[in-house]
Design a protein around this motif. Structure first.
Motif, PDB file in Angstrom:
ATOM      1  N   ALA A  49      -5.609-107.413  55.828  1.00  0.00           N
ATOM      2  CA  ALA A  49      -5.187-108.512  56.688  1.00  0.00           C
ATOM      3  C   ALA A  49      -3.772-108.288  57.210  1.00  0.00           C
ATOM      4  N   ALA A  50      -2.878-107.844  56.326  1.00  0.00           N
ATOM      5  CA  ALA A  50      -1.499-107.609  56.744  1.00  0.00           C
ATOM      6  C   ALA A  50      -1.430-106.499  57.786  1.00  0.00           C
ATOM      7  N   ALA A  51      -2.217-105.434  57.594  1.00  0.00           N
ATOM      8  CA  ALA A  51      -2.227-104.330  58.554  1.00  0.00           C
ATOM      9  C   ALA A  51      -2.785-104.783  59.894  1.00  0.00           C
ATOM     10  N   ALA A  52      -3.837-105.597  59.861  1.00  0.00           N
ATOM     11  CA  ALA A  52      -4.417-106.105  61.107  1.00  0.00           C
ATOM     12  C   ALA A  52      -3.421-106.981  61.844  1.00  0.00           C
ATOM     13  N   LEU A  53      -2.750-107.869  61.127  1.00  0.00           N
ATOM     14  CA  LEU A  53      -1.765-108.755  61.745  1.00  0.00           C
ATOM     15  C   LEU A  53      -0.624-107.949  62.356  1.00  0.00           C
ATOM     16  N   ASP A  54      -0.081-106.994  61.608  1.00  0.00           N
ATOM     17  CA  ASP A  54       1.052-106.234  62.106  1.00  0.00           C
ATOM     18  C   ASP A  54       0.652-105.356  63.291  1.00  0.00           C
ATOM     19  N   ALA A  55      -0.540-104.756  63.241  1.00  0.00           N
ATOM     20  CA  ALA A  55      -0.984-103.907  64.340  1.00  0.00           C
ATOM     21  C   ALA A  55      -1.226-104.726  65.601  1.00  0.00           C
ATOM     22  N   ARG A  56      -1.911-105.889  65.476  1.00  0.00           N
ATOM     23  CA  ARG A  56      -2.166-106.719  66.653  1.00  0.00           C
ATOM     24  C   ARG A  56      -0.849-107.228  67.236  1.00  0.00           C
ATOM     25  N   PHE A  57       0.106-107.503  66.362  1.00  0.00           N
ATOM     26  CA  PHE A  57       1.435-107.966  66.767  1.00  0.00           C
ATOM     27  C   PHE A  57       2.130-106.883  67.603  1.00  0.00           C
ATOM     28  N   ALA A  58       2.231-105.684  67.082  1.00  0.00           N
ATOM     29  CA  ALA A  58       2.911-104.601  67.783  1.00  0.00           C
ATOM     30  C   ALA A  58       2.201-104.227  69.083  1.00  0.00           C
ATOM     31  N   GLU A  59       0.888-104.306  69.070  1.00  0.00           N
ATOM     32  CA  GLU A  59       0.129-103.927  70.270  1.00  0.00           C
ATOM     33  C   GLU A  59       0.454-104.829  71.453  1.00  0.00           C
ATOM     34  N   ARG A  60       0.789-106.079  71.201  1.00  0.00           N
ATOM     35  CA  ARG A  60       1.124-106.968  72.311  1.00  0.00           C
ATOM     36  C   ARG A  60       2.434-106.538  72.974  1.00  0.00           C
ATOM     37  N   TYR A  61       3.402-106.121  72.204  1.00  0.00           N
ATOM     38  CA  TYR A  61       4.642-105.575  72.773  1.00  0.00           C
ATOM     39  C   TYR A  61       4.360-104.296  73.556  1.00  0.00           C
ATOM     40  N   LEU A  62       3.602-103.396  72.965  1.00  0.00           N
ATOM     41  CA  LEU A  62       3.314-102.124  73.621  1.00  0.00           C
ATOM     42  C   LEU A  62       2.487-102.324  74.888  1.00  0.00           C
ATOM     43  N   SER A  63       1.598-103.285  74.886  1.00  0.00           N
ATOM     44  CA  SER A  63       0.807-103.574  76.083  1.00  0.00           C
ATOM     45  C   SER A  63       1.692-104.072  77.221  1.00  0.00           C
ATOM     46  N   ALA A  64       2.699-104.863  76.888  1.00  0.00           N
ATOM     47  CA  ALA A  64       3.623-105.344  77.917  1.00  0.00           C
ATOM     48  C   ALA A  64       4.409-104.183  78.523  1.00  0.00           C
ATOM     49  N   VAL A  65       4.863-103.268  77.665  1.00  0.00           N
ATOM     50  CA  VAL A  65       5.601-102.099  78.158  1.00  0.00           C
ATOM     51  C   VAL A  65       4.693-101.221  79.015  1.00  0.00           C
ATOM     52  N   ASP A  66       3.465-101.018  78.571  1.00  0.00           N
ATOM     53  CA  ASP A  66       2.514-100.208  79.338  1.00  0.00           C
ATOM     54  C   ASP A  66       2.200-100.852  80.684  1.00  0.00           C
ATOM     55  N   ALA A  67       2.060-102.172  80.703  1.00  0.00           N
ATOM     56  CA  ALA A  67       1.764-102.863  81.956  1.00  0.00           C
ATOM     57  C   ALA A  67       2.885-102.633  82.965  1.00  0.00           C
ATOM     58  N   ALA A  68       4.126-102.753  82.511  1.00  0.00           N
ATOM     59  CA  ALA A  68       5.256-102.538  83.407  1.00  0.00           C
ATOM     60  C   ALA A  68       5.296-101.093  83.915  1.00  0.00           C
ATOM     61  N   ALA A  69       5.010-100.148  83.033  1.00  0.00           N
ATOM     62  CA  ALA A  69       5.043 -98.733  83.424  1.00  0.00           C
ATOM     63  C   ALA A  69       3.980 -98.418  84.472  1.00  0.00           C
ATOM     64  N   ARG A  70       2.892 -99.167  84.467  1.00  0.00           N
ATOM     65  CA  ARG A  70       1.788 -98.924  85.404  1.00  0.00           C
ATOM     66  C   ARG A  70       1.830 -99.849  86.611  1.00  0.00           C
ATOM     67  N   GLY A  71       2.937-100.593  86.753  1.00  0.00           N
ATOM     68  CA  GLY A  71       3.090-101.466  87.902  1.00  0.00           C
ATOM     69  C   GLY A  71       2.287-102.744  87.833  1.00  0.00           C
ATOM     70  N   ARG A  72       1.820-103.100  86.641  1.00  0.00           N
ATOM     71  CA  ARG A  72       1.066-104.334  86.477  1.00  0.00           C
ATOM     72  C   ARG A  72       1.997-105.454  85.987  1.00  0.00           C
ATOM     73  N   ARG A  73       1.517-106.664  86.089  1.00  0.00           N
ATOM     74  CA  ARG A  73       2.324-107.829  85.710  1.00  0.00           C
ATOM     75  C   ARG A  73       2.280-108.025  84.199  1.00  0.00           C
ATOM     76  N   ALA A  74       3.422-107.982  83.571  1.00  0.00           N
ATOM     77  CA  ALA A  74       3.524-108.199  82.127  1.00  0.00           C
ATOM     78  C   ALA A  74       3.572-109.698  81.838  1.00  0.00           C
ATOM     79  N   PRO A  75       3.333-110.103  80.592  1.00  0.00           N
ATOM     80  CA  PRO A  75       3.477-111.527  80.251  1.00  0.00           C
ATOM     81  C   PRO A  75       4.867-112.040  80.611  1.00  0.00           C
ATOM     82  N   ALA A  76       4.934-113.323  80.931  1.00  0.00           N
ATOM     83  CA  ALA A  76       6.202-113.922  81.372  1.00  0.00           C
ATOM     84  C   ALA A  76       7.302-113.770  80.330  1.00  0.00           C
ATOM     85  N   CYS A  77       6.949-113.788  79.047  1.00  0.00           N
ATOM     86  CA  CYS A  77       7.956-113.692  77.994  1.00  0.00           C
ATOM     87  C   CYS A  77       8.693-112.359  78.025  1.00  0.00           C
ATOM     88  N   TRP A  78       8.032-111.295  78.501  1.00  0.00           N
ATOM     89  CA  TRP A  78       8.630-109.960  78.543  1.00  0.00           C
ATOM     90  C   TRP A  78       9.275-109.621  79.884  1.00  0.00           C
TER      91      TRP A  78
END
Length: 218
Positions: A49-78
């Protein structure tokens, strides 16, 4: 976790040191490595459970960075950090705090919901490991202050950075994230309301982040 850590380490190697994402990534990578070490040492009551929580948590940050790198709209918080990451008037401490604000204020709540969906459990089943991860996140705030805070001889009481540090609390943000996660989980059977709640949370955290990144005089 291995894939998450590999992606964060790759960012650390490729981004310019002064880049705002690089500043946040350095401190977050150190804490994620600490979580991984504690998982390996059996320090969590439910490692899966802890690994799933931490991985899903980090993936949201990385997805925002990837979205910006690909010219897509990142979440408003980022968006404030992604847009101002190279602004010469924003100090490294501001970049780091804006990243922590986005990640805990918005991503953590959604990561709890993601993990509960993956594990087919209730948020209450993750609360103990949420608190243990939260204790490590407190180390993130401490590391930010130790690594990026100007020395006492350089930071004056009237310095705007002093007020910025005093206005934001990781503990309050973490408590709010848990409340938001519980609300989102309770609303999951009303998708349109859950989506509206998540959008408003995203916008509010993004607004706070933009204030954090107000350029400051030297």
């Amino acid at each position: 976790m291995d894939a998450v850590l590999a992606r964060m380490r790759a960012l650390a190697k490729t981004l310019p040191e002064r880049d705002g994402i690089a500043v946040f990534n350095r401190v977050y990578l150190a804490v994620t490595e600490a979580v991984d070490q504690r998982l390996a040492a059996g320090r969590f009551a439910n490692p899966r459970a802890a690994a799933a929580l931490d991985a899903r948590f980090a993936e949201r940050y990385l997805s925002a960075v990837d979205a910006a790198a690909r010219g897509r709209r990142a979440p408003a918080c980022w968006r404030p950090l992604l847009q101002l990451r190279r602004h010469p008037g924003v100090r490294p401490l501001q970049f780091a705090l804006a990243g922590v604000n986005a990640h805990i204020g918005h991503d953590l709540a959604l990561a709890v919901v993601d993990a509960c969906t993956e594990l087919e459990c209730e948020p209450a089943d993750l609360e103990g490991d949420f608190d243990r991860v939260g204790d490590l996140l407190a180390a993130l705030e401490e590391r930010v202050r130790e690594d990026l805070m100007p020395g006492p001889d350089l930071l004056q009481v009237a310095d705007p950075l002093t007020h910025l540090l005093g206005a934001w609390s990781l503990e309050r943000a973490r408590d709010a994230a848990w409340s938001s996660a519980r609300a989102l989980w309770a609303l999951r059977r009303v998708p349109d309301v859950a989506e509206e709640f998540a959008q408003r949370l995203d916008a509010a955290v993004g607004f706070a982040g933009r204030l954090m990144l107000t350029p400051l005089p030297d």
